[in-house]
Each structure stands twice: as C-alpha cells, then as structure tokens.
Design a protein around this motif. Structure first.
Motif, short mmCIF file in Angstrom:
data_model
loop_
_atom_site.label_atom_id
_atom_site.label_comp_id
_atom_site.label_asym_id
_atom_site.label_seq_id
_atom_site.Cartn_x
_atom_site.Cartn_y
_atom_site.Cartn_z
N SER A 54 0.79 -1.22 0.00
CA SER A 54 0.00 0.00 0.00
C SER A 54 0.83 1.29 0.00
O SER A 54 0.29 2.35 -0.26
N PRO A 89 -2.87 8.64 5.80
CA PRO A 89 -3.17 8.64 4.37
C PRO A 89 -2.02 8.04 3.54
O PRO A 89 -2.27 7.39 2.52
N ALA A 92 -2.20 4.28 3.41
CA ALA A 92 -3.19 3.94 2.39
C ALA A 92 -3.76 2.54 2.51
O ALA A 92 -3.86 1.79 1.53
N ASP A 170 -7.76 3.07 2.03
CA ASP A 170 -7.11 2.68 0.78
C ASP A 170 -6.98 3.82 -0.22
O ASP A 170 -6.01 3.90 -0.97
N SER A 171 -7.99 4.68 -0.30
CA SER A 171 -8.08 5.66 -1.38
C SER A 171 -8.68 6.96 -0.86
O SER A 171 -9.28 6.99 0.22
#
Length: 454
Positions: A54, A89, A92, A170-171
């Motif tokens: 990630s 963030p 991720a 994740d996003s």
C-alpha cells in the motif's frame, strides 16, 4: 433501589470521565514521542508481511524520519496523535493506521463529563465540500442538504483538508467516506470541542447559523448492538427482495445464520426473482458469516474466497514448520462445493450493492460473487482494493497510550492478479448521503426496465 442504581451509574461514569481527562491531559517529552515512533515502526515491521502493498517503503521511511526530527516536548495525547496520524493517508490501507485504543469509549466518557461535539452529521464530497446530512445522532435537520462555506470563521474546505490529512484508508474516496461518518471525532481531536459553533452556509453568507455543541450520541455509535439495525430483510412487489447486511462482525453468528435461512425460505415461498444484498456500509468482520450464511444459498459452482496469500508468522507453529518472523506466500487451493441438496438455493438474479464503505470481509464477499458470477455488483466502486489485508493486530505505543493497527496477511482476489486492482462494480449506481434508499430504488427501477426490454 432504581434511583440508587442511577446514582451509582452516574458516579462511575463521572469517575471514568475524570480518568479519561487526566490521561488526555498528560504531557509527553520529545524523547517519549520518539520512543513511541520507534515502537510504531518496529511494530509494523514485525507484523506487516509486505508494506509495499500500500505504500512505497522509501516514502514511509522519509515520513518517519521527518516526524523524528520534528518531535518536541509538552505535547498531550491528542497532539501526538495529530502528528503521528499524518502517516495514515500515506499508509493507504484501512487496516494500517495510528489511532486510539478505544475511541468509542473516549467519546462516551467525553460526553459523560459534559463535553460536546460537532452538532451535525455530514457528508464529505470527493472535492472536499462538506454537506449537512442531519443533526448529530441522525435526527432530521432543517439544514439537511446545505453545504458549509465556513466553520467558526475557517473555510470549510480548509477544515476538511486538515482532517483528511489524518484519515486512514485505501483511497481518497474511502477516506472521504470514513471522514463523513466520523467527522465529529476527527473535528474534536484536531480542532477541539468548542461549546458553540458558527456556520456560514453556501448561498447564505449574510445569515450565519449559530449552534451549541451537541451532547447527542453520534449516529455511527448508535444501534451497533441492535440486530435489527444491522440486518434487515424485506420482500418487495414484482418478485424483488432486499437484504441489508451492515456488518459481518456479530457476537452471535447463529442468529445471523438463522436470519439468512429464514429470508431464503421466505423468498422461495414468494417465488422471488431478484435479490439485492446491500453491503454499502459493511466494513467487514468474520468471513464465516458470509461463507456459511450467504454463499450456500447463491453458489452454483465450486468457489474459493481468494487465490493467493502472503502472511507474517507471529508465533512459532512446529506442526506447520513455521517460525515467528517468517513471511510466507502460497496459493489457496481450498475450494468449496455448493450444497447440492439444499432446497433453499436461490435461483433468481443476485445483485450485491457496494459503496465507499464496503471493506475487508465485505470486499472478499463481493470479489467471490463477482469472480464466480454468482451475481452482479452494483454501486460505487474504486474505493477499496480488491486484494485485501487482514488479521489485524493491535500494537500499543508505550508512552502515549495510542495504538497502531497493522495487518499480518494479504489476500489476492479469487480470479488472481489479472483482475482489477480495485473493487469495481459491474453497474454504476450513485449513492445519496441524504437518502439511503435512493440507490436501491434506482437499482430496482433499472432492473424493472431491463425486464420489459426498455
């Protein structure tokens, strides 16, 4: 007796609240913060099987070094979290982040001590705009649908960015959805909990809205232990049915299995032709719930729930010749055959409705349905990876009481590496934060039009 019991409960809550306030007010030295940062790095390194799943390891190392260099004395727990959470963030992954050991308990104690929270439930758009959805707790608001232009004199988008800079997932889509559901928590931890708020709504710059902080229990913390608020089933006209499954984490799996069996029995009696399984808000849980409570009724061919694994061994296992610290990978060769003698197997059309909040075990369920064509995926996608991490471990940071959550394995979707890296629905259906039933209605309308050949 009842009055005495209430007095005891209030006394206990007050004591817990005081303990929480004292803990949160403790100040830490730069050396303690750096020690916790080292514990964070070491914990992830010892737990995660492959952090490059990630995040670029080089970028992660640089971010850690920047935090080491900027550590300073006198920070309280929330301030330390605000610093360390800037990693979230970057990492991720919804299973890999710096957080609080018990944010729900912290919130209950904060409210019990007389504290207040941001007064609205909100929805954060992909572009950072913030829209009022309801009063905190979910009650109807006269301002529902209005966009916030400013919050206590700060541009609303600036406030959003300071919060998103600390949200995990994740996003960007995943993080905006998570922030929407926990805005009150992030706003409290980043901007504090003022007694009063002033809002300027877009289109009404000369009529600011002034509101006190709210003492209501946030909607995301309401009904978590209420079966009927987590699971629902409804037979609809024209041979349709909707099954809502808000979680795969439930303390009594047998009650879920009984619920699904009862639903499929009702559908057989009603000759249902279309089943919508709504997992838009399902953040995951125990795979056994969908493997034993849903798949047996819709699977018509052998299936597997993943194609390959990578795992970190955390404890010696002589029987498997595994040693702690090893990272192992391999194919998943276990296939499950459908139950040939199950009289309740559903033979109609299955549509799984996914959303930005679909995650973890719910993604594995959606992958399996999509890859083996047990049904169609509809909704909003590209929020979560189709390959999912799991086996999440709690890593305590010794000085601040903060924690790191890290997965110990990675699962590749059943169809293997050639498939989409993201969970992407076959049919695009937009979600409406102001009307949770809008997506279901749109999907049913679409299916009705297809049935008559429009």
């Amino acid at each position: 007796m009842l009055r005495l019991l209430h007095m005891v409960v209030r006394t206990v809550l007050a004591a817990l609240a005081c303990t929480n306030v004292a803990w949160a007010a403790e100040r830490f030295t730069a050396e303690q913060v750096r020690a916790d940062l080292e514990a964070l790095a070491a914990g992830i390194a010892a737990t995660h099987p492959d952090i490059s799943h990630s995040v670029d390891p080089v970028r992660f190392a640089r971010a850690l070094e920047a935090l080491r260099q900027t550590s300073r004395d006198g920070l309280d727990r929330d301030a330390v979290w605000r610093a360390l959470a800037t990693l979230n963030p970057l990492l991720a992954d919804g299973h890999l982040f710096v957080g609080y050991a018990d944010w729900r308990g912290d919130t209950v104690r904060h409210l019990a001590a007389g504290g207040t929270l941001f007064p609205f439930e909100v929805a954060v758009d992909a572009d950072g705009r913030v829209r009022i959805v309801a009063e905190l707790g979910g009650a109807r608001s006269v301002h529902a649908g209005a966009y916030l232009q400013s919050i206590n004199g700060q541009p609303a988008r600036d406030v959003t960015q300071t919060l998103l800079a600390r949200v995990h997932g994740d996003s960007p889509t995943f993080r905006a959805d998570l922030l929407s559901r926990r805005w009150w928590l992030y706003h409290w931890k980043v901007h504090g909990a003022p007694d009063a708020f002033e809002f300027v709504l877009e289109g009404s710059p000369r009529n600011p809205v002034r509101r006190p902080g709210s003492s209501a229990r946030p909607a995301t913390m309401t009904g978590e232990e209420d079966f009927d608020r987590q699971f629902a089933f409804e037979l609809l006209p024209d041979g349709a049915a909707v099954m809502t499954v808000q979680t795969f984490s439930w303390h009594d799996p047998a009650s879920f299995f009984a619920f699904t069996r009862r639903a499929f029995r009702q559908m057989k009696t009603a000759r249902t032709r279309l089943l919508v399984v709504d997992v838009r808000r399902n953040g995951g849980g125990d795979d056994a719930l969908w493997l034993h409570g849903l798949l047996p009724y819709i699977a018509d061919r052998p299936y597997r729930w993943a194609s390959r694994y990578t795992k970190r061994v955390l404890k010696d296992d002589p029987a498997r010749q595994e040693k702690a610290g090893q990272v192992l990978s391999g194919d998943i060769d276990t296939w499950t055959s459908p139950l040939a003698d199950d009289s309740l197997r559903f033979t109609g059309k299955v549509v799984v409705l996914v959303g930005a909040g679909t995650y973890s075990s719910a993604v594995l369920f959606a992958n399996t349905v999509q890859d083996f064509r047990f049904g169609t995926l509809a909704g909003e996608g590209a929020s979560a990876r189709s390959s999912q991490t799991g086996g999440v471990q709690k890593i305590d940071l010794p000085h601040t009481g903060l924690v790191v959550w890290s997965p110990r394995f990675i699962l590749e979707r059943p169809s293997g590496p050639g498939a989409s890296a993201w969970l992407v629905p076959d049919i695009r259906i937009a979600d409406d934060p102001l009307d949770s039933n809008a997506a279901v209605r749109a999907l049913l309308s679409r299916e009705a039009d297809r049935a008559v050949g429009r």
